[in-house]
Design a protein around this motif. Structure first.
Motif, PDB file in Angstrom:
ATOM      1  N   ASN A   1       0.834  -1.209   0.000  1.00 47.03           N
ATOM      2  CA  ASN A   1       0.000   0.000   0.000  1.00 47.03           C
ATOM      3  C   ASN A   1       0.864   1.254   0.000  1.00 47.03           C
ATOM      4  O   ASN A   1       0.549   2.248  -0.662  1.00 47.03           O
ATOM      5  CB  ASN A   1      -0.922  -0.010   1.214  1.00 47.03           C
ATOM      6  N   ASP A   2       1.980   1.208   0.743  1.00 50.80           N
ATOM      7  CA  ASP A   2       2.917   2.345   0.758  1.00 50.80           C
ATOM      8  C   ASP A   2       3.492   2.595  -0.630  1.00 50.80           C
ATOM      9  O   ASP A   2       3.661   3.754  -1.042  1.00 50.80           O
ATOM     10  CB  ASP A   2       4.057   2.077   1.745  1.00 50.80           C
ATOM     11  N   ILE A   3       3.809   1.519  -1.347  1.00 47.80           N
ATOM     12  CA  ILE A   3       4.376   1.661  -2.689  1.00 47.80           C
ATOM     13  C   ILE A   3       3.383   2.363  -3.622  1.00 47.80           C
ATOM     14  O   ILE A   3       3.756   3.236  -4.423  1.00 47.80           O
ATOM     15  CB  ILE A   3       4.762   0.286  -3.267  1.00 47.80           C
ATOM     16  N   GLU A   4       2.134   2.009  -3.510  1.00 49.82           N
ATOM     17  CA  GLU A   4       1.111   2.597  -4.370  1.00 49.82           C
ATOM     18  C   GLU A   4       0.895   4.081  -4.079  1.00 49.82           C
ATOM     19  O   GLU A   4       0.462   4.840  -4.948  1.00 49.82           O
ATOM     20  CB  GLU A   4      -0.204   1.833  -4.215  1.00 49.82           C
ATOM     21  N   ASN A   5       1.197   4.483  -2.849  1.00 53.84           N
ATOM     22  CA  ASN A   5       0.947   5.869  -2.438  1.00 53.84           C
ATOM     23  C   ASN A   5       2.234   6.583  -2.043  1.00 53.84           C
ATOM     24  O   ASN A   5       2.227   7.480  -1.193  1.00 53.84           O
ATOM     25  CB  ASN A   5      -0.039   5.897  -1.267  1.00 53.84           C
ATOM     26  N   ILE A   6       3.343   6.186  -2.658  1.00 56.80           N
ATOM     27  CA  ILE A   6       4.653   6.638  -2.211  1.00 56.80           C
ATOM     28  C   ILE A   6       4.813   8.166  -2.324  1.00 56.80           C
ATOM     29  O   ILE A   6       5.351   8.813  -1.416  1.00 56.80           O
ATOM     30  CB  ILE A   6       5.769   5.924  -3.015  1.00 56.80           C
TER      31      ILE A   6
END
Length: 408
Positions: free
Chosen positions: A264-269
Motif C-alpha cells: 500500500n505504501d508503494i502505491e501511495n509513495i
C-alpha cells in the motif's frame, strides 16, 4: 586492553551513541588504534600488504564504476573513497590489532552487553520515563524525541517494552546478538555456554520478529551441529514450530500485515513522501516496500551498485528511510558486492571445518538479519572483509576466552 579496543569498535558499530555520528570521534578512534598498534608493535608487514591490496582493488572498482557505469558527479566517487578511509580502515585496524582473536572478543563483549542489558531492561519496564528524563539531565538525549543512549544501553520511548541494548533499536540489537550466538557456538564446538545463555535471554527481551526468526535458524544450527537427527526435526519440531508461527501474532500474522501495508505504501509513495516532508519527517519504508521501491528505481544498476550515498541521486529518496539491509547494500555496492560478502562469511565458517549444511544455516542467518536491518553496512559486518586473513586455526585456545569472560 583488547576488551577496551573491542568495546570501542562495537560502540562505533551500534549507531546508538554520539560516537557513530561524530566524525571527530572516528578520527580520534582511528588515531588511537594506530597509536596502540605502533606502541605495542602489533602491526607487521603482512598487515600492510593486506590493507594496500584491499585498498587498491576497492579503489579500482569504484573508479571503474564511476567512469564507465554510473556517470555520477565526482562527489559520489569521493564519498566512496571516504567510506574506505572511515569505515573499512577502522575494520582493518581492529583485525590487525587483535589478529586471530578478533571474533573471540567481539562475541565476548556482545555477551557482556547482553548481561548488562537485562537489568537495564527491567529498570526500563518500571521507570522508562524517568530514564529518559535522567538522560536529558545528563545531556545524553539526542535530537530524536523519546530517545536517549547511556553507551551501554539505549532507551527508546516507542520501544518501551523492548530491549535495545547498546544499539539504536531492538531489531538491530537482535542482529548483534544473533551474530554473536552463531559465532560463539561455532568457535566452541557447539557447546551452549554461559555466553549463549545471556545472549538467549537478551534475544527474548527484544520482542523482534526478525530477531526471533534468525534465532530459530541459530537453534537449528546448534541442533544439527550437535548431531541432531533431521527426521526428529521434521516430524516433531517442524509441526510444533509451524503451529507456533501461525498462533503467535508477531510471526506469520505480523509478516503478512507488514507485506500488505508495504504494498500500500508503494502505491501511495509520492503522497506519503509529501506528507512526511510537510511535517518535517522521513517516510519510513518497511522491509518489503524498501526492496520493491529501490529495485523499481535502479533496476539493472543494482548489479554493480550506484554509490554509497545513492539516496542523494534521486530527490524523493532524500526523504525516505530504507530499512531493508540487503537492498540497501546492493544500492551501495551492488549484488556483486553482496555475493562477495556472503562468500567471505562462508569462508570464515568453513575455517571451523563445518559441513556445507551448517555453513548454509550461517548464511541464512546473515540474510535474515540483513533483510530486516542495515546490518551489512556496519563495521561489525564489514569486519569479515579482513578477518579471514587472520583466522588460521579452526580451534582457539579455550583457556584464553574462559579466563577473560568471568561468567563463562
Amino acid at each position: 586492553m583488547d576488551n577496551a579496543l573491542t568495546i570501542i569498535f562495537l560502540l562505533l558499530s551500534s549507531k546508538g551513541s554520539f560516537l557513530y555520528n561524530s566524525n571527530m570521534a572516528w578520527v580520534v578512534i582511528i588515531a588511537g588504534y594506530l597509536a596502540v598498534g605502533f606502541k605495542f608493535k602489533r602491526f607487521t608487514y603482512y598487515d600492510l600488504k593486506i590493507v594496500t591490496n584491499f585498498a587498491a582493488v576497492y579503489l579500482t572498482l569504484m573508479v571503474f564504476r564511476y567512469l564507465f557505469l554510473n556517470h555520477l558527479p565526482l562527489r559520489y566517487l569521493l564519498t566512496d573513497v571516504v567510506f574506505l578511509v572511515k569505515y573499512l580502515f577502522v575494520c582493518f585496524l581492529y583485525c590487525a590489532l587483535l589478529k586471530d582473536r578478533a571474533m573471540i572478543y567481539i562475541v565476548k563483549v556482545i555477551a557482556w552487553g547482553a548481561a548488562i542489558s537485562i537489568p537495564f531492561y527491567f529498570l526500563q519496564l518500571v521507570a522508562g520515563p524517568q530514564m529518559l528524563a535522567f538522560g536529558k539531565k545528563l545531556h545524553l538525549a539526542s535530537d530524536i524525541e523519546g530517545y536517549t543512549n547511556f553507551l551501554v544501553f539505549t532507551y527508546v520511548e516507542g520501544h518501551a517494552i523492548r530491549n535495545c541494548g547498546f544499539v539504536w533499536e531492538p531489531g538491530a540489537y537482535g542482529c548483534f546478538l544473533n551474530l554473536a550466538f552463531m559465532v560463539n557456538i561455532v568457535q566452541n564446538n557447539f557447546v551452549f555456554d554461559n555466553k549463549c545463555k545471556w545472549i538467549t535471554a537478551a534475544v527474548i527481551t527484544t520482542l523482534s520478529t526478525t530477531t526471533y526468526l534468525a534465532f530459530l535458524i541459530n537453534i537449528l544450527l546448534y541442533y544439527r551441529g550437535n548431531g541432531g537427527k533431521m527426521t526428529t526435526l521434521v516430524f516433531v519440531a517442524g509441526p510444533a514450530m509451524l503451529l507456533l508461527s501461525v498462533k503467535l501474532p508477531f510471526l506469520v500474522q505480523k509478516i503478512e500485515h507488514i507485506y500488505v501495508h508495504d504494498m500500500n505504501d508503494i502505491e501511495n509513495i509520492q503522497f506519503l513522501s509529501d506528507f512526511y516532508l510537510e511535517n518535517g519527517g522521513e517516510l519510513p519504508l518497511n522491509r518489503f516496500s524498501s526492496a520493491v521501491y529501490i529495485y523499481d528505481l535502479f533496476g539493472i544498476q543494482l548489479l554493480w551498485g550506484v554509490s554509497n550515498p545513492y539516496q542523494d541521486t534521486i530527490q524523493i529518496l532524500k526523504n525516505i528511510n530504507i530499512s531493508n539491509g540487503i537492498i540497501d547494500f546492493c544500492a551501495k555496492f551492488g549484488a556483486v558486492g553482496l555475493v562477495y560478502n556472503l562468500y567471505l562469511y562462508a569462508k570464515f565458517f568453513y575455517t571451523y571445518r563445518l559441513r556445507t549444511e551448517l555453513v548454509f544455516y550461517c548464511i541464512i542467518v546473515i540474510l535474515f538479519l540483513s533483510f530486516g536491518e542495515p546490518i551489512l553496512i556496519l563495521p561489525v559486518s564489514l569486519l569479515f572483509l579482513f578477518i579471514n586473513d587472520y583466522v588460521d586455526a579452526p580451534i582457539y585456545e579455550e583457556n584464553v576466552d574462559l579466563e577473560d569472560l568471568k561468567f563463562a
